[in-house]
Motif scaffolding. Structure first.
Motif, mmCIF file in Angstrom:
data_model
loop_
_atom_site.group_PDB
_atom_site.id
_atom_site.type_symbol
_atom_site.label_atom_id
_atom_site.label_comp_id
_atom_site.label_asym_id
_atom_site.label_seq_id
_atom_site.Cartn_x
_atom_site.Cartn_y
_atom_site.Cartn_z
ATOM 1 N N MET A 165 69.230 21.629 41.916
ATOM 2 C CA MET A 165 68.085 20.713 41.840
ATOM 3 C C MET A 165 67.061 21.224 40.827
ATOM 4 O O MET A 165 66.454 20.440 40.093
ATOM 5 C CB MET A 165 67.433 20.564 43.214
ATOM 6 C CG MET A 165 68.195 19.676 44.185
ATOM 7 S SD MET A 165 67.432 19.651 45.843
ATOM 8 C CE MET A 165 65.813 18.972 45.445
ATOM 9 N N ASN A 166 66.878 22.528 40.782
ATOM 10 C CA ASN A 166 65.968 23.123 39.808
ATOM 11 C C ASN A 166 66.442 22.825 38.383
ATOM 12 O O ASN A 166 65.643 22.474 37.507
ATOM 13 C CB ASN A 166 65.883 24.632 40.041
ATOM 14 C CG ASN A 166 64.975 25.322 39.051
ATOM 15 O OD1 ASN A 166 63.814 24.957 38.888
ATOM 16 N ND2 ASN A 166 65.504 26.330 38.375
ATOM 17 N N LEU A 167 67.755 22.945 38.152
ATOM 18 C CA LEU A 167 68.297 22.675 36.820
ATOM 19 C C LEU A 167 68.201 21.191 36.473
ATOM 20 O O LEU A 167 67.912 20.834 35.321
ATOM 21 C CB LEU A 167 69.754 23.139 36.755
ATOM 22 C CG LEU A 167 69.986 24.640 36.987
ATOM 23 C CD1 LEU A 167 71.471 24.973 36.905
ATOM 24 C CD2 LEU A 167 69.197 25.468 35.983
ATOM 25 N N VAL A 168 68.445 20.333 37.450
ATOM 26 C CA VAL A 168 68.335 18.890 37.213
ATOM 27 C C VAL A 168 66.891 18.518 36.863
ATOM 28 O O VAL A 168 66.634 17.712 35.962
ATOM 29 C CB VAL A 168 68.813 18.101 38.456
ATOM 30 C CG1 VAL A 168 68.430 16.629 38.344
ATOM 31 C CG2 VAL A 168 70.322 18.229 38.616
ATOM 32 N N ASN A 210 69.401 30.162 32.728
ATOM 33 C CA ASN A 210 70.057 28.979 33.294
ATOM 34 C C ASN A 210 69.362 27.670 32.926
ATOM 35 O O ASN A 210 70.018 26.741 32.445
ATOM 36 C CB ASN A 210 70.195 29.133 34.814
ATOM 37 C CG ASN A 210 71.240 30.171 35.187
ATOM 38 O OD1 ASN A 210 72.022 30.617 34.351
ATOM 39 N ND2 ASN A 210 71.256 30.582 36.435
ATOM 40 N N PRO A 211 68.046 27.524 33.131
ATOM 41 C CA PRO A 211 67.414 26.276 32.686
ATOM 42 C C PRO A 211 67.420 26.111 31.175
ATOM 43 O O PRO A 211 67.542 24.988 30.671
ATOM 44 C CB PRO A 211 65.981 26.380 33.236
ATOM 45 C CG PRO A 211 65.774 27.811 33.548
ATOM 46 C CD PRO A 211 67.102 28.371 33.894
ATOM 47 N N LEU A 212 67.318 27.231 30.435
ATOM 48 C CA LEU A 212 67.397 27.125 28.981
ATOM 49 C C LEU A 212 68.769 26.628 28.545
ATOM 50 O O LEU A 212 68.897 25.885 27.567
ATOM 51 C CB LEU A 212 67.107 28.487 28.335
ATOM 52 C CG LEU A 212 65.649 28.944 28.334
ATOM 53 C CD1 LEU A 212 65.530 30.342 27.746
ATOM 54 C CD2 LEU A 212 64.770 27.966 27.553
ATOM 55 N N ALA A 213 69.808 27.030 29.285
ATOM 56 C CA ALA A 213 71.156 26.557 28.985
ATOM 57 C C ALA A 213 71.245 25.051 29.170
ATOM 58 O O ALA A 213 71.839 24.340 28.347
ATOM 59 C CB ALA A 213 72.170 27.265 29.874
ATOM 60 N N VAL A 214 70.657 24.544 30.257
ATOM 61 C CA VAL A 214 70.664 23.098 30.509
ATOM 62 C C VAL A 214 69.848 22.374 29.440
ATOM 63 O O VAL A 214 70.261 21.332 28.915
ATOM 64 C CB VAL A 214 70.110 22.797 31.912
ATOM 65 C CG1 VAL A 214 69.913 21.297 32.113
ATOM 66 C CG2 VAL A 214 71.062 23.334 32.973
ATOM 67 N N LEU A 215 68.682 22.921 29.089
ATOM 68 C CA LEU A 215 67.847 22.299 28.068
ATOM 69 C C LEU A 215 68.536 22.305 26.708
ATOM 70 O O LEU A 215 68.278 21.433 25.863
ATOM 71 C CB LEU A 215 66.500 23.037 27.973
ATOM 72 C CG LEU A 215 65.590 22.931 29.202
ATOM 73 C CD1 LEU A 215 64.365 23.818 29.037
ATOM 74 C CD2 LEU A 215 65.169 21.485 29.445
ATOM 75 N N ALA A 216 69.442 23.292 26.473
ATOM 76 C CA ALA A 216 70.163 23.383 25.209
ATOM 77 C C ALA A 216 71.402 22.494 25.161
ATOM 78 O O ALA A 216 72.047 22.401 24.121
ATOM 79 C CB ALA A 216 70.566 24.835 24.936
ATOM 80 N N GLY A 237 74.207 26.283 24.736
ATOM 81 C CA GLY A 237 73.954 26.204 26.172
ATOM 82 C C GLY A 237 74.936 27.034 26.970
ATOM 83 O O GLY A 237 74.548 27.737 27.919
ATOM 84 N N ASN A 238 76.211 26.983 26.600
ATOM 85 C CA ASN A 238 77.230 27.775 27.303
ATOM 86 C C ASN A 238 77.004 29.268 27.120
ATOM 87 O O ASN A 238 77.194 30.059 28.048
ATOM 88 C CB ASN A 238 78.618 27.386 26.810
ATOM 89 C CG ASN A 238 79.013 25.976 27.227
ATOM 90 O OD1 ASN A 238 78.452 25.422 28.169
ATOM 91 N ND2 ASN A 238 79.968 25.393 26.528
#
Length: 328
Positions: free
Chosen positions: A23-26, A87-93, A157-158
């Protein structure tokens, strides 16, 4: 009133923890679309949590640390902070939420390798098998050839997600070297450093417009409150799962739950269907976690029962110390 068995409570807590992590990543992905500064608000939430933990330790008189423990508490917090940022930077990327969970499972392999180098723990053939499965799974998921050919952002991101998994492996080693430091002390260290790093990133790599916060203060306050609750709940459920389940089982459940719920959220919320290659890689990564977990199961022994009980108590205390650390 019927009380659920501890193992059932642990399984439910592990699943709940995985859901809150994702949920934090979403939320980070949604806030990027809304042009709201996720990093600034998440850093502010970490500041509030760190302040609350510090006040709790002050009331309990739990500030004492030996000199040799200070370094490991700081390093433990540093790795926790890096994991929380990657982790959130990966999602943002551009990485998918499920992919972040799958690649983050590399932490079990990293912990085993660092355990060999730092703690002189044995590294057998089963561990090497887990390393091979993890590396192969990461290659399938990342698909670097296609990512480079298409010049897509998913490769970055990966790679950030892999860095997050490596940092999480460092958390476990530093927590074991931190001696008698409490889980609250380790979490305070991680949250304090997280606050500083996230605010620096918010200004160095803007992920939204600060004007959006003042344009809609009510929505901004709700998002800040939501992030604070999500981060706090994820850490609390991590501790509950680690206390109610054996360490090997809780880590495996969290990893599997995070992968599964992550890909489900990708499909349900962002309408993103993972490729067959991605699912194969995630499966290999999960088998790597299961293989590593099997090596941590207690072996049969003829040690007297009283000695075994004392050893088990020490192991649970060790788990309790690092289970409260941020892992997302």
């Amino acid at each position: 009133m019927v009380s659920l068995p501890h193992e059932v409570q642990g399984v439910a807590a592990a699943a709940g923890c995985a859901i809150f992590i994702n949920m934090n990543l979403v939320m980070s992905k949604f806030m990027k679309g809304w042009e709201l500064p996720y990093l600034f608000l998440a850093g502010s939430a970490a500041l509030v949590i760190a302040f609350g933990l510090a006040m709790a330790m002050l009331l309990q008189g739990a500030w004492y640390l030996e000199r040799r423990e200070v370094k490991w508490v700081m390093l433990c917090g540093f790795f926790g902070c890096i994991n929380s940022a990657m982790n959130p930077l990966a999602v943002l990327a551009g990485a998918d939420v499920g992919t972040v969970g799958a690649l983050g499972s590399l932490n079990t392999v990293v912990a085993a390798l660092l355990g060999r180098l730092v703690l002189q723990e044995p590294l057998g053939k089963v561990h090497l098998l887990a390393v091979g499965l993890s590396v192969l799974g990461a290659v399938f998921i990342s698909d670097p050839v296609e990512a480079v050919a298409s010049m897509g952002s998913s490769l970055l991101g990966n790679m950030l997600a892999l860095c997050g998994g490596i940092a999480q492996g460092g958390i476990f080693i530093c927590a074991r070297k931190s001696g008698g430091a409490s889980s609250m002390m380790l979490s305070t260290s991680a949250m304090t450093q997280r606050w500083i790093v996230f605010w620096i990133l918010a200004f160095a790599v803007p992920d939204g417009r600060f004007q959006s916060l003042t344009a809609s203060p009510g929505n901004s306050a709700l998002l800040f409150l939501g992030l604070t609750v999500i981060i706090s709940a994820a850490n609390l459920l991590t501790m509950v799962a680690s206390k109610k389940c054996p360490a090997a089982l809780s880590s495996t459940l969290m990893t599997g739950s995070q992968m599964t719920t992550g890909y489900l959220l990708d499909f349900a919320v962002f309408h993103s269907v993972p490729k067959v290659r991605t699912m194969l890689g995630a499966t290999l990564m999960f088998f790597s976690v299961v293989t590593m977990a099997l090596t941590r199961l207690p072996a049969k022994s003829h040690v007297p029962e009283s000695t075994m009980e004392a050893r088990t108590l020490d192991e649970w205390r060790m788990v309790e110390r690092f289970s409260a650390l941020p892992v997302f």
